[in-house]
Design an enzyme around this catalytic site. Structure first.
Site, PDB file in Angstrom:
ATOM      1  N   GLU A  17     -30.207 -29.960  16.269  1.00 41.17           N
ATOM      2  CA  GLU A  17     -30.174 -30.587  17.588  1.00 41.17           C
ATOM      3  C   GLU A  17     -31.597 -30.800  18.081  1.00 41.17           C
ATOM      4  OE1 GLU A  17     -27.387 -29.167  20.776  1.00 41.17           O
ATOM      5  OE2 GLU A  17     -29.281 -28.518  21.710  1.00 41.17           O
ATOM      6  N   THR A  48     -29.465 -34.107  22.767  1.00 39.12           N
ATOM      7  CA  THR A  48     -28.997 -33.577  24.042  1.00 39.12           C
ATOM      8  C   THR A  48     -29.115 -34.617  25.153  1.00 39.12           C
ATOM      9  OG1 THR A  48     -31.156 -32.668  24.630  1.00 39.12           O
ATOM     10  CG2 THR A  48     -29.654 -31.235  23.396  1.00 39.12           C
ATOM     11  N   LYS A 198      -8.813 -28.055  24.266  1.00 42.44           N
ATOM     12  CA  LYS A 198      -9.742 -29.123  23.881  1.00 42.44           C
ATOM     13  C   LYS A 198      -9.350 -29.706  22.513  1.00 42.44           C
ATOM     14  CE  LYS A 198     -13.799 -27.072  26.187  1.00 42.44           C
ATOM     15  NZ  LYS A 198     -15.145 -26.482  25.923  1.00 42.44           N
ATOM     16  N   GLN A 209     -21.969 -21.854  20.855  1.00 40.24           N
ATOM     17  CA  GLN A 209     -23.177 -21.398  21.506  1.00 40.24           C
ATOM     18  C   GLN A 209     -23.924 -20.516  20.523  1.00 40.24           C
ATOM     19  OE1 GLN A 209     -25.646 -21.662  23.480  1.00 40.24           O
ATOM     20  NE2 GLN A 209     -24.600 -21.349  25.446  1.00 40.24           N
TER      21      GLN A 209
END
Length: 316
Positions: A17, A48, A198, A209
């Site tokens: 990321e 992001t 979800k 996370q």
């Protein structure tokens, strides 16, 4: 290709990321990050997205004026640039935080025009000035609501219900999940229930996370499987690299440091020593996860590009 297809090979995939640069800083550092990590064959790169925040600036007469700015704009533009220059699959983040339904819809249109079909859907953090998360006016409070808007778009309808005359390729998306629970969840079991919802709404995978205790990730995955959640659950890895992170990271990301790691970090007196401990811990953490059979390792690069490059050399 969908992310689930990109990480379905026999070997554990490498992904990472990046953040858009701070406003006005140019993109050289971003290019350097990708150039440094490209040799490890990343299957995709996450980008992001950051909401605007209030800042106070002095104006004429010594008064302070409150202004709303975005420190890191350009998520969609960065995705377009990286796609053109590197030819790698990109996964922009799309947030509830700071976004109205209209701005989300325009972002979907922009990304569809660019040929970007993979997203990571997130609620995002609360605004710094707010005591708790508040949705933007005409925005979404939960990721599940954002999923429903994307699902409508995929089905050929704008958010107001009017049909899209020429629907493009539908979006595939992943969502976040939390081996040590989201900070606002009352308990881990309830948080897993939300993750399951979800998935039921169409999430193709979850990315966690960051965490440092593999036993918590493994227990989380196994509980998800018991409850019928079968999508890939990609572990998020961030090697520690600075003295300040020893306290800041657990507090910010609500994660525990295992006793052995905390013991080794307590001996450190410099950033260089923390960086070395962080690399050694992450190498062993990743090796154990690979043995467990994770489909991919997803690295968070902020303040850790050099560490990640060293870790990747050890495990790939």
């Amino acid at each position: 290709m969908k992310i689930t297809e990109l990480i379905s090979g026999p070997e554990t995939a490498f992904t990472f990321e990046v953040l858009p640069p701070v406003k006005g800083n140019g993109i050289d550092d971003l290019r350097n990050t990708i150039d440094r990590l490209r040799e490890f064959d990343p299957k995709y790169i996450n980008i992001t997205h950051h909401r605007s925040e209030y800042v106070y600036r002095e104006v004429e007469g010594g008064l302070m004026q409150r202004q709303r700015i975005r420190r890191r704009p350009g998520t969609v533009a960065i995705a377009a640039m990286l796609q053109r220059e590197y030819g790698l699959p990109l996964v922009p983040h799309l947030l509830c935080s700071g976004s109205s339904r209209e701005t989300i819809e325009y972002a979907l249109i922009d990304m569809q025009i660019l040929g970007i079909s993979n997203l990571l859907l997130l609620r995002g953090d609360k605004a710094k000035e707010d005591p708790y998360f508040r949705p933007t006016e005409d925005g979404h409070r939960h990721t599940t609501e954002l999923q429903e808007q994307v699902n409508r778009f995929n089905a050929g309808f704008f958010d107001d219900g009017s049909p899209i005359k020429h629907p493009g390729e539908p979006f595939s998306y992943g969502v976040a999940c939390y081996p040590e629970k989201h900070e606002e969840a009352p308990n881990l079991e309830d948080d897993i229930r939300i993750f399951k919802r979800k998935v039921e709404l169409g999430a193709d995978y979850g990315v966690t996370q960051l965490f440092y205790d593999n036993s918590k990730y493994i227990a989380f995955v196994e509980r998800c499987r018991e409850l019928g959640i079968e999508v890939p659950i990609i572990p998020g890895i961030k090697p520690l690299s600075k003295l300040s992170q020893i306290t800041v990271v657990p507090r910010t990301f609500r994660c525990d440091l295992p006793e052995l790691l905390a013991h080794e970090l307590a001996k450190c007196t410099t950033d260089a020593e923390v960086k070395q401990v962080g690399i050694e811990w992450a190498v062993e953490q990743c090796r154990e996860l690979i043995r467990y059979g994770v489909p991919s390792l997803h690295f968070y690069t902020v303040s850790a590009v050099d560490s990640i490059a060293q870790i990747a050399k050890e495990i790939y």
